[in-house]
Write an enzyme that holds these catalytic residues in place. Structure first.
Site, mmCIF file in Angstrom:
data_model
loop_
_atom_site.group_PDB
_atom_site.id
_atom_site.type_symbol
_atom_site.label_atom_id
_atom_site.label_comp_id
_atom_site.label_asym_id
_atom_site.label_seq_id
_atom_site.Cartn_x
_atom_site.Cartn_y
_atom_site.Cartn_z
ATOM 1 N N VAL A 1 0.830 -1.198 0.000
ATOM 2 C CA VAL A 1 0.000 0.000 0.000
ATOM 3 C C VAL A 1 0.868 1.253 0.000
ATOM 4 O O VAL A 1 1.987 1.247 0.510
ATOM 5 C CB VAL A 1 -0.968 0.043 1.218
ATOM 6 C CG1 VAL A 1 -1.816 -1.208 1.280
ATOM 7 C CG2 VAL A 1 -0.216 0.234 2.521
ATOM 8 N N CYS A 2 0.338 2.311 -0.593
ATOM 9 C CA CYS A 2 1.003 3.618 -0.581
ATOM 10 C C CYS A 2 -0.094 4.678 -0.535
ATOM 11 O O CYS A 2 -1.269 4.369 -0.306
ATOM 12 C CB CYS A 2 1.897 3.797 -1.801
ATOM 13 S SG CYS A 2 0.994 3.875 -3.378
ATOM 14 N N ALA A 3 0.244 5.921 -0.766
ATOM 15 C CA ALA A 3 -0.736 7.005 -0.647
ATOM 16 C C ALA A 3 -1.775 6.966 -1.770
ATOM 17 O O ALA A 3 -2.976 7.074 -1.528
ATOM 18 C CB ALA A 3 -0.030 8.355 -0.621
ATOM 19 N N MET B 1 -4.131 4.641 -0.122
ATOM 20 C CA MET B 1 -4.782 4.898 1.163
ATOM 21 C C MET B 1 -5.929 5.899 1.044
ATOM 22 O O MET B 1 -6.766 5.996 1.937
ATOM 23 C CB MET B 1 -3.745 5.385 2.177
ATOM 24 C CG MET B 1 -2.748 4.309 2.591
ATOM 25 S SD MET B 1 -3.509 2.928 3.483
ATOM 26 C CE MET B 1 -3.720 3.673 5.106
#
Length: 377
Positions: A72-74, A101
């Site tokens: 996961v990342c932004a 996210m």
């Protein structure tokens, strides 16, 4: 083999079903510490993306091969890159969170709380990435929504699926951590929008005052929602008793903590109201009432069915915020050493008043991160 996108809805079901999987979060350390994907059986590791630009060899041995791995990342791009690198380095299948996210923050998952007398039902909408909880009471083809967030599509889809017409949209107080969807839903369905008048002194729109002892009926089976004035988080905070079974406490009482009185800058003025509500008004209620709050902070607050709820009697036995005997100690507890205030909370308050009009993109950015409506546990 290779990489595959996973949607926030699928990830939410995994968390709420308490599945065992591994998260590699490639956001920077500060973002990760502030807010992350959490679950009872979730193993998680943080390794910033910029440290993996030249390859993932440094973490390859720390990545499990016996469980699902989700990166996961932004916003998605970085996690997709890292997942691809892992698949190439280690082999096997890796997942990345579609939309990052941002989508995790915005997903709403309806969970049935229980049946109501006369054939009605009560649902809790869990915004698992933000910790917001909203509620739908349905009966006889009608519905009421309580503390809805701005992501109205989830509610409209639910109403369509259940074949019900929204008649009432209710905010238990003027929210400071997320933008309400109450007025929008009321306008969409020509429903009544309810808001405590003590919290509405600066609003720019019309509303129906949610006052103490107000009764709102939903459906032909008369599922009563009785309002109970319960100030402290805000001066107008009002709880709802549904069907004499459930106590919707807004941001006054949580499963693991109590509400903070400082988000309008009036902690010293409102702390006495908070204590009065928790230590007197609620004490007089039926201790078998099931508490349903407007927020949660920890994964441990979700039960095995993904719901956040507990009997009032149980909370008086174990919730620290309800067991501070000395009034001065209580005052210090809820006014000193509070967690950071919610992101953009003043702008969010003014948006909910109808005095500020941020764009959709700005609204998304304003709500990114955890809710911070509770004092520390």
């Amino acid at each position: 083999m290779g990489i595959q996108a996973i949607q926030a809805k699928t990830l939410a079901k995994k968390v709420m079903n308490q599945e065992n999987f591994f998260i590699l979060d490639v956001r920077n350390e500060e973002q990760f510490k502030d807010w992350k994907v959490e679950g009872k059986n979730v193993e998680i590791m943080n390794k910033p993306y910029f440290e993996l630009l030249d390859g993932v060899e440094s973490i390859a041995e720390e990545i499990p091969t016996d469980k699902e791995v989700i990166v996961v990342c932004a916003k998605e791009g970085s996690s997709q890159f890292v997942a691809d690198q892992l698949a190439e380095e280690i082999g096997g299948e890796f997942f990345y969170l579609e939309g990052g996210m941002k989508t995790w923050s915005e997903h709403l998952e309806p969970v049935k709380v229980g049946d109501l007398d006369g054939g009605g039902e009560l649902y809790q909408f869990v915004r698992i990435g933000k910790g917001c909880l909203s509620y739908a009471v349905i009966s006889g083809g009608e519905a009421a929504i309580v503390d809805p967030v701005r992501l109205t599509d989830a509610y409209t889809s639910f109403f369509e699926e259940k074949n019900v017409q929204l008649k009432h949209a209710i905010d238990t107080h003027l929210h400071a951590d997320h933008i309400s969807g109450g007025r929008t839903l009321a306008e969409m369905f020509d429903a009544v929008y309810w808001l405590p008048s003590a919290d509405a002194t600066e609003v720019t729109f019309s509303y129906q005052p949610l006052e103490d002892e107000t009764t709102i009926n939903v459906g032909k089976t008369n599922i009563d929602i009785q309002a109970l004035y319960s100030p402290g988080h805000t001066i107008g905070s009002t709880s709802l008793i549904v069907d004499n079974k459930y106590l919707l406490t807004g941001d006054i009482l949580f499963v693991d903590s109590i509400g903070r009185p400082d988000l309008a800058g009036k902690a010293e003025d409102w702390v006495g109201d908070l204590r009065e509500t928790l230590y007197n008004r609620y004490v007089d209620l039926d201790e078998q009432l099931i508490v349903l709050p407007a927020h949660f902070s920890k994964k441990e607050e979700l039960d095995e069915n993904g719901r956040v709820m507990a009997p009032l009697k149980e909370l008086y036995a174990r919730n620290h915020g309800l067991n501070i005997e000395e009034e001065e100690t209580f005052r210090k507890t809820v006014t000193e050493n509070l967690p950071p205030q919610p992101n953009s909370y003043e702008t969010i308050r003014h948006t909910n008043m109808g005095t500020t009009f941020p764009s959709e993109e700005e609204q998304t950015e304003m709500e990114i991160g955890p809710n911070r409506c509770a004092i520390s546990s």
